[in-house]
Every structure is written in structure tokens, then in C-alpha cells.
Design an enzyme around this catalytic site. Sequence first.
Site, PDB file in Angstrom:
ATOM      1  N   GLN A 229       0.709  -1.150   0.048  1.00  0.00           N
ATOM      2  CA  GLN A 229       0.035   0.038  -0.068  1.00  0.00           C
ATOM      3  C   GLN A 229       0.746   1.379  -0.028  1.00  0.00           C
ATOM      4  O   GLN A 229       0.582   2.063  -0.655  1.00  0.00           O
ATOM      5  CB  GLN A 229      -0.897   0.003   1.327  1.00  0.00           C
ATOM      6  CG  GLN A 229      -2.141  -0.505   0.939  1.00  0.00           C
ATOM      7  CD  GLN A 229      -3.174  -0.400   2.152  1.00  0.00           C
ATOM      8  OE1 GLN A 229      -2.908   0.062   3.255  1.00  0.00           O
ATOM      9  NE2 GLN A 229      -4.438  -0.830   2.131  1.00  0.00           N
ATOM     10  N   ASP A 285     -10.681  -0.498  16.091  1.00  0.00           N
ATOM     11  CA  ASP A 285      -9.748   0.552  15.610  1.00  0.00           C
ATOM     12  C   ASP A 285      -9.416   1.875  16.288  1.00  0.00           C
ATOM     13  O   ASP A 285     -10.579   2.582  16.648  1.00  0.00           O
ATOM     14  CB  ASP A 285     -10.126   0.879  14.133  1.00  0.00           C
ATOM     15  CG  ASP A 285      -9.198   1.717  13.316  1.00  0.00           C
ATOM     16  OD1 ASP A 285      -8.181   2.422  13.952  1.00  0.00           O
ATOM     17  OD2 ASP A 285      -9.098   1.610  11.959  1.00  0.00           O
ATOM     18  N   ARG A 287      -7.266   4.130  16.143  1.00  0.00           N
ATOM     19  CA  ARG A 287      -6.689   5.305  15.547  1.00  0.00           C
ATOM     20  C   ARG A 287      -7.566   6.549  15.722  1.00  0.00           C
ATOM     21  O   ARG A 287      -8.637   6.553  15.429  1.00  0.00           O
ATOM     22  CB  ARG A 287      -6.099   5.149  14.128  1.00  0.00           C
ATOM     23  CG  ARG A 287      -5.121   4.063  13.999  1.00  0.00           C
ATOM     24  CD  ARG A 287      -5.061   3.635  12.394  1.00  0.00           C
ATOM     25  NE  ARG A 287      -6.084   3.243  12.026  1.00  0.00           N
ATOM     26  CZ  ARG A 287      -6.099   2.372  10.559  1.00  0.00           C
ATOM     27  NH1 ARG A 287      -5.211   2.879   9.760  1.00  0.00           N
ATOM     28  NH2 ARG A 287      -7.066   1.903  10.308  1.00  0.00           N
TER      29      ARG A 287
END
Length: 353
Positions: A229, A285, A287
Amino acid sequence: MSDAGAAARAIDALRRGWPVTIAGSDGTLALLPIETADPVRLATFDPDARAPILLSAGRAATLKLANQVDAAVPDAPVLVERASWLDFATATALADPQFDLKTPLKGPFHAIRLDAPEAGAAALRLARISGMLPAFFVIAGGRAGQDITVADIDAHEDAVRLTIAARARLPVAGAEDAEIVAFRTPESPGEHIALLIGAPNGQPPLVRLHSECLTGDVLGSLKCDCGPQLDTAIAAIAASGWGILLYLRQEGRGIGLINKLRAYALQDQGFDTVDANTRLGFAIDARDFSVAARMLALLGQRSVRLLTNNPQKVAQLEAAGINVVERVPHFLPTNPHNERYLATKRDRTGHQL
């Protein structure tokens, strides 16, 4: 008033196995981290051996306490009653799920009322920020070590405090016309990075938010798609003529390198990436992309084309005041080692693959 420096000192204390005290609007908790402390420190902290254990709801569910707690999210606080047989070694096994198959847990465990849930939630949050297991011995109303408040943690994590620290020209493979810009806050030990590729052309830049992945970006891990990526994003931005790669210090979806490796160990036991994180006691998640929004604002970019398959990145950027004029798909082929990982991202976290 809040003190981000106090939170930084508390993070340092936890990583050294020292106690801290967190005050919320609902009460005060003295905390000893299970991961980094030892039996001697526990005896000093809790000479009467009565301190219960603070865990997360995700870990409590693993311990079959789900019917005893009201918490609906995996990183919510749960207090486990201290039993006479619950010594430091047992608490260590209680805290770390990667050893569940090797260390049959004693029991039964009993969840008890936590009178300071705000302070408890802040403690688990601070453990995640520290890159540690969210597990503590707790003394309600006690005082030990570094004193902090919930507001101190908020200040430490406030993206508005991020500033540009340095910048320089940096030709990289796939994009020779590039500039690197480093961002940091006064207390944070790590820096976020922006790689500006090409020159502004009056159009919204093509932007990629890339979370740090040591195993994928540096070591070439095949368990994820992070390395490819990163390389593909640089190539795509260069081909577009103008754009920005943001390299965010949020390893393991915000739980840190060590906890990510613990999640890998759970995946080796058969759990997918979502269940591994929640069994460790973290959000699916963790983040915070407001950091990315602040970086873009400091670079003078308020409208972007976002190279992503993750709708949460779009939502968080827009909530922080960045206009995402287009979501550009970021597709890569799978390999035999990451097929299940990518399927989980598609089926359980809403990635548009």
C-alpha cells in the site's frame, strides 16, 4: 487547567512499572500496571492484597464475565474482584490473552461495581497510548506515583498542539520530486511525517493516510498489505502530479507495536484481526485521524482527494474540517498470507474492497 506534560510523565511511569493516579469527575483511582510491575511492587502498592483488577470489557467477555457487566464496547472499563488466590502471576495471565491456551485460568471471576468509570476508562486509554496491556491493580480513592487528570490525557492527545518541526527535500524511490515534513508535539516521543510529492497545481492534492507498520513497511510482512500500500500510494501520487503521503505513528491501528504482535499471536491461534484486538481489550480501530487533519491544515490543504478504501478515514477527516472531494479506491492483490485479513477488513470493518 490541563497539563499534557503530566500525562507524558505518567506514560513514562507506566512503562517503567511505576504506579500512577488518575482523577476523573467521578473519583480517583491509584493504578499499578500489571504488564510492567512485579510482585515486590505489588506488595508495596497493595500490602493487604485487596486491590481488584481493572480490565477492559473485551477482555472480560473472554473471561466469561459478559453477563455481569454493562459495558457495550470492548475498551470500556470492568473491575474484577480480588480473590485470595489471585496473585501477581495469575493477574499476568489474566491480563494477556495470548497465553490463554498455555495458562488455564483459575476462577470463577466476579465483576464488581466500578464507582469511577470515567477514571477507569481514562486508565485503559492511557495504557493504549503507552503501548501496554490495558490491565491494572486498582485502589479506589488511593494516591500513588504521578498524579494526572482525564483532562491531562486529553491535552496530551490534542491534535491542535501538533506543529511543524522540520522540513527538507527528500527524493525517494518512485518520486524524486518530494519534500519531507516532520510534525510533533512538545511531549510526544514520536513524529508524524508528510511526504509532499510534486508541486501544487491548483487542484486538491491526492492524499494517502498511511499508518506506521514496522512489520509491513520495513520487514516486508505478508500478513498485511501495508508495505505494498505504501509503495503503490507513492507511485499513484507521483502519477497524479501532486499529492501528499501522511505517515502516521499509529502502529497496529493505534495499539502500538508490542500489542500488535500480541494480536498476531492470537491470529495464529485462529482469531481474526478484529477479535484479536477486542480480546486484548482494545477498540477494533483506535486510530485518531484528527492528527492527519491537523497536518493537512498546517500544510495549507483544506480540500483533498483521498486515496483509501476505509470510509472511517473520510468521515474523520470531514469531521475535523477537511473537505474530501473524492474517495479514490486503493486496490491491491492479495496473497495467501493476508487473504483472511483483507476479507475481515471488508466484512467486519466496512472497508470498500
